[in-house]
Motif scaffolding. Structure first.
Motif, PDB file in Angstrom:
ATOM      1  N   PHE A   1     -13.226  -1.280  -2.894  1.00 55.71           N
ATOM      2  CA  PHE A   1     -12.279  -2.337  -2.586  1.00 55.71           C
ATOM      3  C   PHE A   1     -10.954  -2.096  -3.307  1.00 55.71           C
ATOM      4  N   LYS A   2     -10.324  -1.007  -2.950  1.00 56.79           N
ATOM      5  CA  LYS A   2      -9.017  -0.663  -3.493  1.00 56.79           C
ATOM      6  C   LYS A   2      -8.244   0.028  -2.384  1.00 56.79           C
ATOM      7  N   TYR A   3      -6.960  -0.315  -2.262  1.00 58.62           N
ATOM      8  CA  TYR A   3      -6.189   0.154  -1.124  1.00 58.62           C
ATOM      9  C   TYR A   3      -4.886   0.780  -1.606  1.00 58.62           C
ATOM     10  N   PRO A   4      -4.483   1.896  -1.016  1.00 55.51           N
ATOM     11  CA  PRO A   4      -3.252   2.560  -1.462  1.00 55.51           C
ATOM     12  C   PRO A   4      -2.018   1.720  -1.162  1.00 55.51           C
ATOM     13  N   LEU A   5      -1.048   1.794  -2.062  1.00 57.30           N
ATOM     14  CA  LEU A   5       0.229   1.132  -1.829  1.00 57.30           C
ATOM     15  C   LEU A   5       1.005   1.881  -0.756  1.00 57.30           C
ATOM     16  N   ARG A   6       1.710   1.138   0.079  1.00 58.65           N
ATOM     17  CA  ARG A   6       2.530   1.729   1.132  1.00 58.65           C
ATOM     18  C   ARG A   6       3.824   0.926   1.233  1.00 58.65           C
ATOM     19  N   GLU A   7       4.844   1.534   1.778  1.00 57.46           N
ATOM     20  CA  GLU A   7       6.104   0.815   1.930  1.00 57.46           C
ATOM     21  C   GLU A   7       5.890  -0.421   2.788  1.00 57.46           C
ATOM     22  N   ARG A   8       6.459  -1.529   2.347  1.00 57.39           N
ATOM     23  CA  ARG A   8       6.263  -2.782   3.067  1.00 57.39           C
ATOM     24  C   ARG A   8       6.775  -2.662   4.500  1.00 57.39           C
ATOM     25  N   GLY A   9       5.960  -3.137   5.422  1.00 58.51           N
ATOM     26  CA  GLY A   9       6.322  -3.086   6.831  1.00 58.51           C
ATOM     27  C   GLY A   9       5.713  -1.924   7.572  1.00 58.51           C
ATOM     28  N   SER A  10       5.223  -0.916   6.840  1.00 54.27           N
ATOM     29  CA  SER A  10       4.594   0.228   7.496  1.00 54.27           C
ATOM     30  C   SER A  10       3.116  -0.051   7.704  1.00 54.27           C
TER      31      SER A  10
ATOM     32  N   LEU B   1      18.994  -3.830  -4.051  1.00 56.16           N
ATOM     33  CA  LEU B   1      19.095  -3.271  -5.398  1.00 56.16           C
ATOM     34  C   LEU B   1      18.682  -1.804  -5.445  1.00 56.16           C
ATOM     35  N   GLY B   2      18.313  -1.253  -4.294  1.00 58.51           N
ATOM     36  CA  GLY B   2      17.964   0.160  -4.229  1.00 58.51           C
ATOM     37  C   GLY B   2      16.488   0.457  -4.372  1.00 58.51           C
ATOM     38  N   ALA B   3      15.651  -0.570  -4.442  1.00 61.34           N
ATOM     39  CA  ALA B   3      14.211  -0.358  -4.589  1.00 61.34           C
ATOM     40  C   ALA B   3      13.548  -0.209  -3.224  1.00 61.34           C
ATOM     41  N   THR B   4      12.360   0.361  -3.222  1.00 59.97           N
ATOM     42  CA  THR B   4      11.543   0.466  -2.013  1.00 59.97           C
ATOM     43  C   THR B   4      10.302  -0.396  -2.207  1.00 59.97           C
ATOM     44  N   PRO B   5      10.292  -1.618  -1.700  1.00 58.46           N
ATOM     45  CA  PRO B   5       9.145  -2.510  -1.895  1.00 58.46           C
ATOM     46  C   PRO B   5       7.882  -1.944  -1.255  1.00 58.46           C
ATOM     47  N   LYS B   6       6.770  -2.086  -1.969  1.00 58.69           N
ATOM     48  CA  LYS B   6       5.480  -1.606  -1.477  1.00 58.69           C
ATOM     49  C   LYS B   6       4.469  -2.748  -1.491  1.00 58.69           C
ATOM     50  N   GLU B   7       3.421  -2.574  -0.698  1.00 59.93           N
ATOM     51  CA  GLU B   7       2.385  -3.595  -0.582  1.00 59.93           C
ATOM     52  C   GLU B   7       1.062  -2.925  -0.254  1.00 59.93           C
ATOM     53  N   ASN B   8      -0.007  -3.687  -0.338  1.00 62.63           N
ATOM     54  CA  ASN B   8      -1.290  -3.275   0.227  1.00 62.63           C
ATOM     55  C   ASN B   8      -2.090  -4.526   0.550  1.00 62.63           C
ATOM     56  N   GLU B   9      -3.366  -4.356   0.843  1.00 60.76           N
ATOM     57  CA  GLU B   9      -4.177  -5.489   1.275  1.00 60.76           C
ATOM     58  C   GLU B   9      -4.346  -6.547   0.191  1.00 60.76           C
ATOM     59  N   HIS B  10      -4.133  -6.192  -1.068  1.00 59.88           N
ATOM     60  CA  HIS B  10      -4.210  -7.156  -2.166  1.00 59.88           C
ATOM     61  C   HIS B  10      -2.834  -7.574  -2.666  1.00 59.88           C
ATOM     62  N   ILE B  11      -2.002  -6.611  -2.974  1.00 59.63           N
ATOM     63  CA  ILE B  11      -0.729  -6.858  -3.650  1.00 59.63           C
ATOM     64  C   ILE B  11       0.328  -7.343  -2.664  1.00 59.63           C
ATOM     65  N   ASP B  12       0.962  -8.479  -3.010  1.00 58.01           N
ATOM     66  CA  ASP B  12       2.049  -8.982  -2.169  1.00 58.01           C
ATOM     67  C   ASP B  12       3.201  -7.995  -2.143  1.00 58.01           C
ATOM     68  N   LEU B  13       3.680  -7.612  -3.336  1.00 59.33           N
ATOM     69  CA  LEU B  13       4.822  -6.706  -3.362  1.00 59.33           C
ATOM     70  C   LEU B  13       4.934  -6.051  -4.737  1.00 59.33           C
ATOM     71  N   TYR B  14       5.219  -4.755  -4.720  1.00 62.23           N
ATOM     72  CA  TYR B  14       5.460  -3.998  -5.947  1.00 62.23           C
ATOM     73  C   TYR B  14       6.713  -3.161  -5.738  1.00 62.23           C
ATOM     74  N   ALA B  15       7.556  -3.089  -6.771  1.00 59.00           N
ATOM     75  CA  ALA B  15       8.791  -2.314  -6.647  1.00 59.00           C
ATOM     76  C   ALA B  15       9.156  -1.712  -7.993  1.00 59.00           C
TER      77      ALA B  15
END
Length: 505
Positions: free
Chosen positions: A338-347, A393-407
């Motif tokens: 139960f762990k999912y890779p981070l991916r760019e938000r929206g992909s 701000l130049g960041a690339t927001p990422k998400e996965n099935e658990h995390i709302d957003l990481y940058a």
């Protein structure tokens, strides 16, 4: 008169993201719950939904279907006459399963489709003081009444699937019936006189249809996409099935749901004595049908709970399954990470084994809860605002099935965000959830995020209702908090050291 359309073609439910549209529409109507019906104000509310988060059609002419078809065929709301005015009342089923922190569209769909039947109150339009029933709708409904029709399409489909398993001597997980067969069943007087026909009659007639090669009803509407959103039934290439199960416990749940829906024996019969257009119009205006068309109100509470798949606290196992089924689910989940890779938000997620990925997502109860939270309209709007701000701000927001957003803003500066849609009544409970999620995700994804990442709760407004909350979070716990004031990213002075780099320009 033949029944050729079981569910309205005005509800365009063929896309996978239609459940999100349903939640958005319900959220708009929720703003007017308990207020006088004002069509113009509702249309303006649809227009005002943030384009960045909304998938509701932007063409104002399309709002006609949202305002009329959704309450008529799904029972989102009803209108009640009070002090000479029509008052909008959101259905209890919509309140429970579409409005809130964790919408459950499949539960809403099963309950409301189980209640929907012919004849019904469709075709009515409401003016300031009156209700007017369209002539074609009136003629159709009166014809149903005169012929003694009481048909619940969804319940009949579920019974037909059970009938197929009986006829073919197969287990209840693998039945199938064709849309053509359903068209014949719906129009047979041995079936459509009761919203809950005897299973023996359904078996007999379905068997006869197949043996005698009876032709389908001409012009029958074959697009039954709406059934795919029950998370129980799938319609593919003119055939209706149970959806594939992802674990032994899920198999048991599917069979139980099919049996529960088939066992419902409620029937609306308040129209049975009506003979004229005016009488029908007055009966619809009186609200008997719209009050009936509310599964949470009409159905037994244990059935509603079962359909909702509500969780026993602490166990994360669906209610009402046996100990053996619980053991099977646990054993089945041992192979699932139960762990999912981070991916760019929206992909879209991309995995070498899509089947294994889908199974892991469906079998992870935490993901189910998180997905429901993310489908909340307020949550979606906040996520879009945060994503847009971070990209500026130049960041690339990422998400996965658990995390709302990481940058990450630099090689040593990371931010882990948990977005919470709150109001004054649930601020504390949602904050507690968000706090525990941040701690948990920082630990579980320590290999994927920067070690000293700032943990941040994002609210729709500054949380001031609880006077100690900001001090507790920001000082005692070291958790940052933020909110948006229009387009500006805001935070308290407590959080300047942690969030200063994210300040709006």
């Amino acid at each position: 008169m033949l029944i050729k359309d079981l569910f309205s073609h005005k509800i365009h439910s063929s896309s996978d993201d239609w459940p999100l549209k349903l939640i958005e529409i319900a959220s708009v109507f929720a703003r007017f719950d308990g207020l006088p019906f004002d069509r113009s104000a509702i249309e303006e509310s649809f227009k005002s939904i943030s384009p960045r988060a909304s998938i509701v059609a932007r063409d104002p002419s399309k709002y006609r279907d949202e305002i009329s078809a959704y309450p008529a065929y799904l029972g989102l709301y009803r209108l009640e006459k009070e002090s000479g005015k029509w008052i909008l009342r959101l259905s209890e089923t919509a309140k429970r399963f579409l409005i809130g922190e964790e919408p459950n569209v499949s539960a809403f769909m099963i309950l409301q489709l189980s209640m929907f039947q012919f004849p019904n109150g469709n075709g009515a339009s409401f003016s300031t003081n009156n209700v007017r029933l369209q002539n074609n709708a009136s003629e159709r409904t009166l014809m149903f009444i005169q012929n003694g029709i009481h048909l619940s399409p969804f319940r009949l489909i579920c019974k037909a699937l059970i009938a197929d398993s009986i006829i073919n001597g197969i287990d209840s997980l693998h039945p199938r019936v064709s849309v053509d067969e359903i068209s014949i069943l719906c129009n047979d007087s041995r079936i459509n006189r009761s919203a809950s026909p005897d299973i023996e009659d359904v078996v007999t007639l379905l068997n006869g249809i197949r043996k005698n090669d009876i032709p389908p009803i001409p012009g029958f509407e074959r697009r039954l996409h709406i059934l795919n959103h029950t998370d129980l039934i799938e319609v593919t290439n003119g055939w209706i099935y149970l959806r594939p199960a992802y674990s032994p416990a899920d198999e048991a749940r599917l069979v139980k749901l099919l049996t529960l829906v088939s066992s419902i024996d409620l029937q609306f019969d308040k129209f049975d004595s009506i003979q004229t257009h005016n009488d029908l119009q007055n009966a619809i205006g009186g609200g008997e049908w719209s009050k009936y068309f509310d599964g949470v109100v009409q159905l037994p509470s244990d059935l509603v709970q079962e359909v909702a798949g509500e969780i026993i606290q602490g166990n994360a196992i669906p209610i009402s399954i046996s100990a053996n089924e619980t053991d099977e689910l646990v054993a089945d989940n041992k192979a699932i990470v139960f762990k999912y890779p981070l991916r760019e938000r929206g992909s879209e997620p991309s995995y070498s084994n899509e089947g294994a990925y889908r199974k892991s997502v469906l079998a992870d109860p935490e993901v189910t809860r998180v997905k429901r939270q993310k489908s909340n309209l307020q949550h979606k709007i906040l996520m879009s605002q945060l994503d847009e701000h971070l990209r500026k701000l130049g960041a690339t927001p990422k998400e996965n099935e658990h995390i709302d957003l990481y940058a990450e803003l630099s090689a040593d500066t990371g931010f882990l965000f948990e977005v919470k849609s709150v109001h004054s009544e649930n601020l504390l409970s949602q904050t507690r959830k968000g706090l525990s999620q941040l701690y948990e995700y920082r630990f579980r994804y320590s290999e994927d995020i920067l070690k000293n990442s700032t943990l941040c709760l994002v609210y729709p407004y500054e949380p001031t209702e609880i006077n100690w909350l900001q001090d507790y979070l920001c000082v005692d716990r070291g958790i940052a908090i933020a909110w948006f004031d229009n387009e500006n990213f805001c935070f308290p002075t407590y959080c300047q050291p942690k969030l200063g780099q994210l300040k709006s320009a």
